[in-house]
Design an enzyme around this catalytic site. Structure first.
Site, PDB file in Angstrom:
ATOM      1  NE  ARG A   1      -6.767   6.466   6.995  1.00 30.64           N
ATOM      2  CZ  ARG A   1      -8.002   7.177   7.261  1.00 30.64           C
ATOM      3  NH1 ARG A   1      -9.023   6.909   7.377  1.00 30.64           N
ATOM      4  NH2 ARG A   1      -8.336   8.370   6.532  1.00 30.64           N
TER       5      ARG A   1
ATOM      6  CB  THR B   1      -0.533  -4.639   5.022  1.00 29.38           C
ATOM      7  OG1 THR B   1      -1.371  -3.841   5.725  1.00 29.38           O
ATOM      8  CG2 THR B   1       0.531  -3.936   4.157  1.00 29.38           C
TER       9      THR B   1
ATOM     10  CG  HIS C   1      10.813 -13.384  -0.502  1.00 26.86           C
ATOM     11  ND1 HIS C   1      11.295 -14.478  -1.457  1.00 26.86           N
ATOM     12  CD2 HIS C   1      10.209 -12.599  -1.575  1.00 26.86           C
ATOM     13  CE1 HIS C   1      11.098 -14.500  -2.529  1.00 26.86           C
ATOM     14  NE2 HIS C   1      10.434 -13.307  -2.447  1.00 26.86           N
TER      15      HIS C   1
END
Length: 232
Positions: A175, A160, A102
């Site tokens: 990670r 991410t 968004h």
């Protein structure tokens, strides 16, 4: 709602059991019908594809390879982008993949009311998962991420950033912890599974050289060594 388990009567017990079995039969039939209807809607799907009909899917934007199991109740959503999943991939329960995002940068407009304009792909970059990947229970993979071939994503990870081939990633944000094997073992694994044109290139393997690898295995202590230590 809480249910107290007691001893059902001689008549009530069999009736309850019969109703329970009937409910299970109806539920299985419903899932089978729903599964057949949903399977036809995927953008692409290979052989031996297993998925939970009670999961959430934007089917028309999802491409799935051969021998894939999406696990129990996943959420795979990509309204304007693509989610691409390779061959021989397995998910743990309740994995979430979001192929878009968004906008939060417009002033004077509630976020729920912000419309994306054509060509605004920076907020909907999709997700790509390579072959031979294992995604652990309740992992979350966000848009713009590529999971390299042979990687492992730990349970509960929030991914991410892209994950290199054969890497083990975990945590929030996720990670890379280490590679699954030393580079020579990865080369051998590639030779056994893939034709030359599909193997990782020398440049791709060189890019893995700086990542941690599993440490050497410690030999088990033998009984004679234990006895000798205790005798000192």
């Amino acid at each position: 709602m809480r249910v107290a388990a007691g001893r059902p009567g001689a008549v009530v017990g069999p009736v309850v059991l019969a109703l329970h079995r009937l409910g299970d039969t109806v539920a299985r039939a419903r899932r089978a019908v729903r599964g057949l209807a949903i399977a036809r809607r995927f953008a692409a799907r290979g052989d031996n594809f297993t998925f939970d009909p009670d999961g959430v899917y934007t089917c028309e934007t999802i491409e799935v390879g051969h021998n894939v199991d999406l696990g129990y109740r996943p959420i795979l959503v990509a309204a304007r982008a693509r989610i691409r999943i390779g061959d021989n991939v397995m998910f743990g329960p309740e994995v979430t993949i979001r192929g878009g995002n968004h906008r939060i940068d417009q002033v004077g407009v509630p976020m729920i009311a912000v419309d994306k304009k054509p060509g605004d792909e920076s907020h909907d970059r999709g997700v790509t998962i390579g072959d031979d990947v294992w995604v652990g229970t309740r992992a979350v993979i966000l848009h713009g991420v590529t999971i390299g071939r042979g990687a492992v994503i730990g349970a509960g990870a929030v991914v991410t950033r892209s994950v290199p081939p054969y890497a083990v990633a975990a945590g929030n944000p996720a990670r890379v912890i280490r590679l699954r094997w030393p580079l020579e073992t990865i080369r051998d694994h590639e030779r056994q599974l893939y034709p030359p044109q599909r193997r990782l290139t020398s440049a791709e393997l060189a890019g893995l050289a700086e990542l941690p690898t599993p440490g050497p295995r410690v030999a088990p202590v033998t009984k004679s060594l234990t006895t000798a230590v205790q005798a000192r």
